[in-house]
Write an enzyme that holds these catalytic residues in place. Structure first.
Site, PDB file in Angstrom:
ATOM      1  N   GLU A 163      30.434  26.637  36.549  1.00  0.00           N
ATOM      2  CA  GLU A 163      30.938  26.938  35.219  1.00  0.00           C
ATOM      3  C   GLU A 163      30.127  28.069  34.589  1.00  0.00           C
ATOM      4  OE1 GLU A 163      30.610  23.199  33.241  1.00  0.00           O
ATOM      5  OE2 GLU A 163      28.473  23.382  32.903  1.00  0.00           O
ATOM      6  N   HIS A 178      37.113  34.134  58.631  1.00  0.00           N
ATOM      7  CA  HIS A 178      37.727  32.807  58.626  1.00  0.00           C
ATOM      8  C   HIS A 178      36.765  31.696  58.202  1.00  0.00           C
ATOM      9  CE1 HIS A 178      40.678  35.031  60.890  1.00  0.00           C
ATOM     10  NE2 HIS A 178      39.835  35.199  61.896  1.00  0.00           N
ATOM     11  N   GLN A 228      40.100  36.139  54.612  1.00  0.00           N
ATOM     12  CA  GLN A 228      40.831  35.634  55.770  1.00  0.00           C
ATOM     13  C   GLN A 228      41.136  34.135  55.676  1.00  0.00           C
ATOM     14  OE1 GLN A 228      38.913  37.035  59.411  1.00  0.00           O
ATOM     15  NE2 GLN A 228      38.520  39.044  58.471  1.00  0.00           N
ATOM     16  N   HIS A 271      30.289  31.010  46.902  1.00  0.00           N
ATOM     17  CA  HIS A 271      30.283  30.185  45.691  1.00  0.00           C
ATOM     18  C   HIS A 271      29.365  30.816  44.660  1.00  0.00           C
ATOM     19  CE1 HIS A 271      30.342  26.766  43.026  1.00  0.00           C
ATOM     20  NE2 HIS A 271      31.268  26.210  43.796  1.00  0.00           N
ATOM     21  N   GLU A 298      36.915  27.230  37.012  1.00  0.00           N
ATOM     22  CA  GLU A 298      35.653  26.664  36.525  1.00  0.00           C
ATOM     23  C   GLU A 298      34.750  27.797  36.055  1.00  0.00           C
ATOM     24  OE1 GLU A 298      31.866  23.915  37.984  1.00  0.00           O
ATOM     25  OE2 GLU A 298      33.685  23.974  39.201  1.00  0.00           O
ATOM     26  N   ASN A 337      42.876  44.982  58.775  1.00  0.00           N
ATOM     27  CA  ASN A 337      43.524  44.296  57.669  1.00  0.00           C
ATOM     28  C   ASN A 337      44.340  45.228  56.777  1.00  0.00           C
ATOM     29  OD1 ASN A 337      42.833  41.195  57.334  1.00  0.00           O
ATOM     30  ND2 ASN A 337      41.097  42.185  58.321  1.00  0.00           N
ATOM     31  N   HIS A 351      34.772  30.295  44.906  1.00  0.00           N
ATOM     32  CA  HIS A 351      34.743  29.436  43.718  1.00  0.00           C
ATOM     33  C   HIS A 351      33.424  29.701  43.004  1.00  0.00           C
ATOM     34  CE1 HIS A 351      34.779  25.318  41.639  1.00  0.00           C
ATOM     35  NE2 HIS A 351      35.869  25.944  41.238  1.00  0.00           N
TER      36      HIS A 351
END
Length: 247
Positions: free
Chosen positions: A118, A150, A109, A155, A96, A235, A115
């Site tokens: 647009e 976690h 994680q 966004h 998007e 990690n 996300h």
């Protein structure tokens, strides 16, 4: 010797020493083969689909030194740098808004979602839904040595500078997080800029400059002042271990 071959040899030896017949041996080997096939499936990497807000097809760009867990999903205009650990069920979706950038030696994680809104519509770039870093526009920019713990969510538009810890189930939206910050578990940062070296207490919602100004500074006696550095090192080792196991 390949680790999977060693496992097959050990299983065969155990079954034969246990007195299993050919039919049992065959069935167990078929089950083992199915498990190994599932374990060796590559991560879910997809190009985006063409839409009115995303007219170009782009595929994820992932550095070879990074490890993506088989159940992680990466779609579209996503760039993942060196030595990144992407855990089970993480979703990095640049179908998007894009591009989405994950910096070197960061970790994404289990269950993390990245996300964005647009970033263009009918050929027009929507800069209001983007952030700028190093002269380039991004839907989401994640710096180097960042930990997304976690089930946290980032966004876009969002920018997270280097050496930041984003705690479990924390949420970042339309925000900029300064270098070295700590977002404790469950907090929400929306529509503001958090200056370098601050932390957001667990569960707190930060939406105004007045709330930002009251945020405490990270000092040597703050219990999580060195947490991110430790998580990053953990990690890095996981990446090396999983990469070796998959060879």
């Amino acid at each position: 010797m390949n680790s999977r071959l060693i496992k097959v040899i050990l299983v065969c030896s155990f079954l034969l020493l246990s007195g299993c017949g050919p039919e049992r041996l065959s069935n167990d080997l078929e089950s083992l083969a199915a498990d190994e096939a599932t374990a060796s499936v590559s991560s879910d990497l997809h190009p985006n689909v063409i839409t009115s807000f995303n007219p170009a097809v782009k595929s994820p760009q992932v550095d070879a030194s990074t490890y993506l867990y088989p159940t992680a999903t990466v779609i579209g205009d996503v760039e993942i740098g060196k030595g990144v650990m992407v855990g089970p069920s993480a979703s990095l979706r640049g179908d998007e808004g894009g591009p989405i950038r994950i910096g070197d030696y960061s970790n994404v994680q289990d269950g993390v979602v990245v996300h964005a809104l647009e970033t263009q519509k009918d050929g027009v770039i929507l800069k209001t839904n983007m952030v700028e870093k190093n002269g380039k526009n991004y839907a989401v920019y994640i710096g180097d040595n960042v930990s997304l713990a976690h089930q946290s969510q980032v966004h876009g538009p969002a920018l997270i500078e280097n050496d930041v810890f984003v705690g479990m189930q924390a949420f970042v939206f339309k925000a900029t997080i300064g270098k070295g910050c700590v977002l404790e578990p469950g907090c929400k940062v929306i529509g503001v800029t958090i200056p370098t070296g601050r932390y957001v207490p667990a569960g707190q919602v930060v939406r105004t400059k007045a709330e930002v100004d009251k945020l405490p500074f990270i000092t040597p006696d703050y219990e999580y002042h060195n947490l991110n550095a430790k998580v990053v090192e953990v990690n890095k080792e996981l990446v090396e271990g999983y990469k070796h196991l998959s060879q």
